[in-house]
Motif scaffolding. Structure first.
Motif, short mmCIF file in Angstrom:
data_model
loop_
_atom_site.label_atom_id
_atom_site.label_comp_id
_atom_site.label_asym_id
_atom_site.label_seq_id
_atom_site.Cartn_x
_atom_site.Cartn_y
_atom_site.Cartn_z
N LYS A 134 -0.65 -5.50 2.96
CA LYS A 134 -1.71 -6.38 3.44
C LYS A 134 -1.54 -7.74 2.80
N LYS A 135 -1.95 -8.78 3.51
CA LYS A 135 -1.93 -10.13 2.95
C LYS A 135 -3.23 -10.31 2.16
N ARG A 136 -3.09 -10.56 0.84
CA ARG A 136 -4.25 -10.66 -0.02
C ARG A 136 -4.19 -11.94 -0.86
N GLN B 140 0.87 -1.17 0.00
CA GLN B 140 0.00 0.00 0.00
C GLN B 140 0.92 1.23 0.00
#
Length: 158
Positions: free
Chosen positions: A93-95, A35
């Motif tokens: 972020k873990k996506r 991000q």
């Protein structure tokens, strides 16, 4: 309409060592998705004591014009920064993500030259991974199916 209604069968199980040995186009996985900030940030790390290798101090600051240039600082243990490298700080972020096919061209004659100079990493196979940003919900069924990730089916591919 969700993706599971468009693709049938949606997933094929890739289990065991086959899953870990080779990345397959269409494979689903978890990835850190950065991000980025409007202004990139640098982690400025230095030795806390010139005689101690393990103790470091650091501060996070915005990138400046003086960054990515030669510096005469003591090296940090287990951090192999070259003279023109910096530590960039980002939130991630873990996506869930899907692996896309990539076409890496490796030239044998150039590969031999790079290998003789100790730089074979300059012609490694590449993988393109696209994060999935939206999850399917009852009121919005266009996203990625939530149930597949909740069930732990990360070893599946399209």
């Amino acid at each position: 309409m969700g993706i599971t209604q468009l693709l049938d069968p949606f997933y094929i199980d890739i289990s065991g060592e086959r899953f870990r040995d080779q990345v397959t186009p269409g494979q689903l996985c978890w990835v850190p998705s950065p991000q980025p900030h409007k202004i990139p940030q640098i982690l400025e790390a230095q030795r806390a004591d010139p005689t101690e290798h393990y103790l470091t101090t650091f501060k996070i600051r915005n990138v400046a014009e003086t960054d990515f240039r030669r510096k005469s600082e003591l090296p940090l243990y287990r951090l192999k920064l070259r003279l023109n490298e910096e530590l960039v700080v980002q939130i991630a972020k873990k996506r869930p993500a899907v692996v896309l096919p990539s076409s890496t061209i490796i030239f044998k004659d150039i590969n031999e030259i790079l290998r003789s100079k100790g730089k074979p990493h300059l012609q490694q196979n590449c993988v393109i991974i696209v994060p999935i940003f939206d999850i399917e919900r009852p009121q919005d069924p266009k996203g990625f199916p939530r149930g597949l990730w909740a069930a732990g089916r990360t070893k599946a591919r399209i």
